[in-house]
Design a protein around this motif. Structure first.
Motif, PDB file in Angstrom:
ATOM      1  N   ASP A   8      86.761   3.489  -7.260  1.00 18.16           N
ATOM      2  CA  ASP A   8      86.694   2.035  -7.650  1.00 18.16           C
ATOM      3  C   ASP A   8      86.936   1.048  -6.392  1.00 18.16           C
ATOM      4  O   ASP A   8      86.592   0.109  -6.204  1.00 18.16           O
ATOM      5  CB  ASP A   8      87.181   1.881  -8.873  1.00 18.16           C
ATOM      6  CG  ASP A   8      89.026   2.344  -9.032  1.00 18.16           C
ATOM      7  OD1 ASP A   8      89.312   3.184  -7.778  1.00 18.16           O
ATOM      8  OD2 ASP A   8      89.772   2.010  -9.618  1.00 18.16           O
ATOM      9  N   LEU A  11      83.897   1.025  -4.160  1.00 23.96           N
ATOM     10  CA  LEU A  11      83.081   0.308  -4.817  1.00 23.96           C
ATOM     11  C   LEU A  11      83.335  -1.251  -4.497  1.00 23.96           C
ATOM     12  O   LEU A  11      82.387  -1.836  -4.246  1.00 23.96           O
ATOM     13  CB  LEU A  11      82.965   0.599  -6.190  1.00 23.96           C
ATOM     14  CG  LEU A  11      82.213   1.940  -6.691  1.00 23.96           C
ATOM     15  CD1 LEU A  11      82.418   2.342  -8.055  1.00 23.96           C
ATOM     16  CD2 LEU A  11      80.621   1.955  -6.419  1.00 23.96           C
ATOM     17  N   ALA A  12      84.537  -1.665  -4.932  1.00 24.35           N
ATOM     18  CA  ALA A  12      84.808  -2.971  -4.782  1.00 24.35           C
ATOM     19  C   ALA A  12      84.719  -3.421  -3.069  1.00 24.35           C
ATOM     20  O   ALA A  12      84.173  -4.497  -2.831  1.00 24.35           O
ATOM     21  CB  ALA A  12      86.405  -3.244  -5.066  1.00 24.35           C
ATOM     22  N   ARG A  13      85.211  -2.576  -2.194  1.00 25.33           N
ATOM     23  CA  ARG A  13      85.044  -2.890  -0.662  1.00 25.33           C
ATOM     24  C   ARG A  13      83.470  -3.028  -0.460  1.00 25.33           C
ATOM     25  O   ARG A  13      83.151  -3.833   0.340  1.00 25.33           O
ATOM     26  CB  ARG A  13      85.720  -1.943   0.164  1.00 25.33           C
ATOM     27  CG  ARG A  13      87.334  -1.921  -0.179  1.00 25.33           C
ATOM     28  CD  ARG A  13      87.850  -0.833   0.897  1.00 25.33           C
ATOM     29  NE  ARG A  13      89.313  -0.950   0.904  1.00 25.33           N
ATOM     30  CZ  ARG A  13      90.064   0.069   1.102  1.00 25.33           C
ATOM     31  NH1 ARG A  13      89.633   1.048   1.674  1.00 25.33           N
ATOM     32  NH2 ARG A  13      91.392  -0.068   1.024  1.00 25.33           N
ATOM     33  N   ARG A  14      82.631  -1.983  -1.080  1.00 24.78           N
ATOM     34  CA  ARG A  14      81.301  -2.231  -0.685  1.00 24.78           C
ATOM     35  C   ARG A  14      80.568  -3.133  -1.670  1.00 24.78           C
ATOM     36  O   ARG A  14      79.083  -3.281  -1.431  1.00 24.78           O
ATOM     37  CB  ARG A  14      80.651  -0.872  -0.766  1.00 24.78           C
ATOM     38  CG  ARG A  14      81.496   0.121   0.020  1.00 24.78           C
ATOM     39  CD  ARG A  14      81.073  -0.074   1.645  1.00 24.78           C
ATOM     40  NE  ARG A  14      81.915   0.862   2.469  1.00 24.78           N
ATOM     41  CZ  ARG A  14      82.828   0.956   3.142  1.00 24.78           C
ATOM     42  NH1 ARG A  14      83.588  -0.316   3.056  1.00 24.78           N
ATOM     43  NH2 ARG A  14      83.371   1.941   3.863  1.00 24.78           N
ATOM     44  N   LYS A  15      81.047  -3.796  -2.656  1.00 28.42           N
ATOM     45  CA  LYS A  15      80.666  -4.808  -3.488  1.00 28.42           C
ATOM     46  C   LYS A  15      79.143  -3.969  -4.129  1.00 28.42           C
ATOM     47  O   LYS A  15      78.160  -4.569  -4.142  1.00 28.42           O
ATOM     48  CB  LYS A  15      80.112  -6.226  -2.802  1.00 28.42           C
ATOM     49  CG  LYS A  15      81.372  -6.865  -2.194  1.00 28.42           C
ATOM     50  CD  LYS A  15      81.101  -7.990  -1.699  1.00 28.42           C
ATOM     51  CE  LYS A  15      82.336  -8.718  -1.333  1.00 28.42           C
ATOM     52  NZ  LYS A  15      82.222  -9.534  -0.081  1.00 28.42           N
ATOM     53  N   MET A  16      79.508  -2.877  -4.708  1.00 24.39           N
ATOM     54  CA  MET A  16      78.496  -2.062  -5.156  1.00 24.39           C
ATOM     55  C   MET A  16      78.863  -1.662  -6.656  1.00 24.39           C
ATOM     56  O   MET A  16      80.022  -1.524  -7.027  1.00 24.39           O
ATOM     57  CB  MET A  16      78.445  -0.578  -4.381  1.00 24.39           C
ATOM     58  CG  MET A  16      77.449   0.283  -4.700  1.00 24.39           C
ATOM     59  SD  MET A  16      77.019   1.734  -3.928  1.00 24.39           S
ATOM     60  CE  MET A  16      77.169   1.347  -1.954  1.00 24.39           C
ATOM     61  N   SER A  17      77.959  -1.494  -7.727  1.00 21.78           N
ATOM     62  CA  SER A  17      78.088  -1.208  -8.939  1.00 21.78           C
ATOM     63  C   SER A  17      78.177   0.317  -9.039  1.00 21.78           C
ATOM     64  O   SER A  17      77.666   1.066  -8.355  1.00 21.78           O
ATOM     65  CB  SER A  17      76.819  -1.932  -9.883  1.00 21.78           C
ATOM     66  OG  SER A  17      75.885  -1.064  -9.435  1.00 21.78           O
ATOM     67  N   ASP A  20      74.663   1.515  -9.191  1.00 21.72           N
ATOM     68  CA  ASP A  20      73.990   1.770  -8.110  1.00 21.72           C
ATOM     69  C   ASP A  20      74.312   2.744  -7.144  1.00 21.72           C
ATOM     70  O   ASP A  20      73.640   3.525  -6.851  1.00 21.72           O
ATOM     71  CB  ASP A  20      74.051   0.244  -7.421  1.00 21.72           C
ATOM     72  CG  ASP A  20      73.280   0.335  -5.940  1.00 21.72           C
ATOM     73  OD1 ASP A  20      72.390   0.952  -5.995  1.00 21.72           O
ATOM     74  OD2 ASP A  20      73.909  -0.191  -5.063  1.00 21.72           O
TER      75      ASP A  20
END
Length: 85
Positions: A8, A11-17, A20
């Motif tokens: 998580d 995911l937040a650092r990469r701005k990815m869902s 995805d």
């Protein structure tokens, strides 16, 4: 379990869902959620490698070890709160 999964965070650092990432890795969003939420008992190296490739990170960015005493204390506190204390 003394291994904590930090998917998580990445995911937040990469701005990815989650959806995805699951698609890029080739696993279901449900299986990714099991891994992300720390409920998985194992992870295949192929899956770990695919996660690292998709998130452009190292395995150590996704997994970290915590002393069991800290986890046991956290579980005891959660049990106390659940019991209304």
């Amino acid at each position: 379990m003394p291994i904590t999964v930090d998917i998580d965070v990445m995911l937040a650092r990469r701005k990815m869902s989650v959806g995805d990432l699951a698609e890029r890795v080739g696993i279901t969003p449900a299986n990714l959620a099991v891994l992300k939420n720390g409920r998985a008992k194992a992870v295949r190296f192929a899956t770990l490698a695919a996660l690292c490739e998709a998130l452009e990170c190292q395995p150590g960015d996704l997994l970290r070890w915590e002393a069991e005493e800290a986890e046991e204390a956290e579980q005891a506190e959660e049990a106390k709160e659940a019991a209304g204390g």
